[in-house]
Design a protein around this motif. Structure first.
Motif, PDB file in Angstrom:
ATOM      1  N   GLU A   6      11.666  19.101   8.043  1.00 42.31           N
ATOM      2  CA  GLU A   6      11.511  20.538   7.854  1.00 42.31           C
ATOM      3  C   GLU A   6      10.910  20.828   6.487  1.00 42.31           C
ATOM      4  O   GLU A   6      11.170  20.107   5.517  1.00 42.31           O
ATOM      5  CB  GLU A   6      12.852  21.252   8.001  1.00 42.31           C
ATOM      6  N   GLU A   8       8.759  24.397   4.185  1.00 48.18           N
ATOM      7  CA  GLU A   8       8.186  25.743   4.219  1.00 48.18           C
ATOM      8  C   GLU A   8       6.670  25.650   4.199  1.00 48.18           C
ATOM      9  O   GLU A   8       6.093  24.804   3.509  1.00 48.18           O
ATOM     10  CB  GLU A   8       8.683  26.571   3.034  1.00 48.18           C
ATOM     11  N   ARG A  41       9.874  28.407   7.827  1.00 48.85           N
ATOM     12  CA  ARG A  41      10.415  27.054   7.741  1.00 48.85           C
ATOM     13  C   ARG A  41      10.073  26.361   9.043  1.00 48.85           C
ATOM     14  O   ARG A  41      10.484  26.804  10.120  1.00 48.85           O
ATOM     15  CB  ARG A  41      11.922  27.069   7.500  1.00 48.85           C
TER      16      ARG A  41
END
Length: 420
Positions: A6, A8, A41
């Protein structure tokens, strides 16, 4: 990147396929469930080591104007591939589709054109428009839809696309594992559900050969017969376009959006410019919806030659158009039909499968020298490629309509008029 990572990322322009393009650590990332300009995200869902990876937006850090609560509970992160854009207001959905169509035309066909995607139904329509649904059955016998880019079955029928009543009670029923279900709600409101038997298993050593045959069949719009079992309705869908009535198998092709057959046939008739006594070809004609409108324009002194590879659709078309003896509907692949094609047409209309027509069809079509060609396509990339082939053959794009025939999804229908 590894699946599950993960990070941004700021999203850029929409891409062809229902995602937005972002960049992370020098790599391109195709992110679903986001909107241009948003900071999200993202969670990696696929990375095969090439120039890009795929990801889902699992959290919206900075939302864009036009974001709305997602209208499809089935297609969120990790879910199905049925809806791509229900988290965008309908007007924004159409803007995203317009951007993709314009980019494909510019990049593939070298055509610079301002695109507006117009609503086919009500401007705020997001669901309740689909009259035909193809479902799959999991190992437990439950009906569902495929996961995004996956053969896994998501046994959840809450997608908003189908018209009211289309999938009622199907979640409680059990079906043959591995089968497909065809659900059709016809113009009279009757629902038909047909179970198609699971396809026969293919030995490992023959899978590559089978894959090539399947690809060739898709390009030629061949409909391979499969054993079927009628579960609801009588199996004969009654479809109305204007005052004309068709009775065809519930499994036969018909436009998914309830308003599409009338809208498309109106444009075809208008753009054809046909006059009494002239000749038209209708390729990939289905049950002859377009052929009927073309026949009205050319009259008894003219001729309409239609070709379609699905015999059930042709049989239904022959019955529906029995009062128009100057229409000839033939069962054949379009590529084969050209070998003994009728005399030179004034106009050619074609609505090929999603993969488009391609050079094998467009070369003999343009060699026949029609004054006008009306081409309909539901994949912007294939549509742009075909328009480029027409331009190579001396035809120019004079009219284009882009229509939101699949609200909530990334799909868009394009209609083009080309003149020599």
């Amino acid at each position: 990147m590894s699946v599950g990572d993960e990070f941004e990322v700021r999203l850029g322009a929409p891409g062809h396929g229902g995602f937005c393009v972002g960049r992370h650590e020098g790599r391109v990332v195709f992110v679903r469930h986001g909107l241009p300009g948003e900071l999200v995200r993202a969670r990696v869902t696929e990375d095969r080591g090439g120039s890009f990876a795929r990801a889902d937006a699992v959290e919206i850090v900075e939302a864009a104007a036009g974001r709305v609560p997602a209208g499809c509970p089935v297609s969120g992160p990790g879910g199905a591939g049925c809806c791509d854009y229900t988290h965008a207001a309908p007007a924004l959905q159409r803007q995203l589709k317009a951007s993709v169509v314009a980019e494909q035309l510019r990049r593939i066909a070298r055509i610079e054109r301002e695109i507006t995607v117009e609503p086919l139904g009500p401007p705020d329509e997001t669901g309740g428009w689909r009259t035909r649904v193809r479902l799959v059955v999991d190992d437990a016998g439950r009906a569902g839809v495929h996961g995004y880019r996956s053969s896994a079955v998501v046994p959840d029928l809450r997608c908003p696309q189908p018209v009211a009543g289309a999938v009622d009670s199907l979640e409680q029923e059990r079906f043959t594992p591995g089968a497909d279900l065809v659900v059709a709600v016809d113009s009279t409101g009757n629902r038909h559900v047909v179970e198609l038997a699971p396809p026969a298993p293919v030995p490992r050593r023959r899978r590559a050969e089978q894959s090539r045959r399947d690809a060739a069949a898709r390009r030629s719009a061949v409909h391979a017969p499969r054993a079927s079992r009628l579960l609801h309705g009588d199996g004969t869908a009654v479809q109305l376009v204007g005052e004309r009535r068709w009775e065809l198998p519930a499994t036969a092709f018909w436009q998914a959006h309830r308003d599409a057959p009338g809208f498309y046939s109106d444009r075809v008739a208008e753009w054809s410019g046909l006059e009494p006594g002239q000749r038209a070809w209708d390729l990939y004609s289905g049950a002859g919806v377009f052929a009927a409108r073309l026949a009205e324009r050319v009259g008894e002194g003219g001729a309409v030659h239609a070709v379609e590879s699905a015999s059930g659709a042709v049989t239904a078309g022959q019955a529906a158009l029995a009062d128009l003896p100057w229409v000839d509907l033939e069962v054949l692949r379009v590529e084969q039909w050209f070998a003994a094609r009728p005399p030179r047409p004034d106009v050619v209309v074609l609505d090929p499968p999603r993969t488009g027509a391609g050079r094998d069809v467009i070369a003999p079509l343009t060699a026949a020298g029609p004054a006008r060609i009306v081409h309909i396509g539901c994949d912007p990339a294939a549509f742009a490629r075909d328009l480029g082939l027409y331009r190579e053959a001396g035809y120019e794009l004079t009219e284009l309509r882009a229509v939101d025939a699949f609200p909530g999804t990334h799909h868009v229908e394009c209609l083009a008029l080309l003149e020599r």
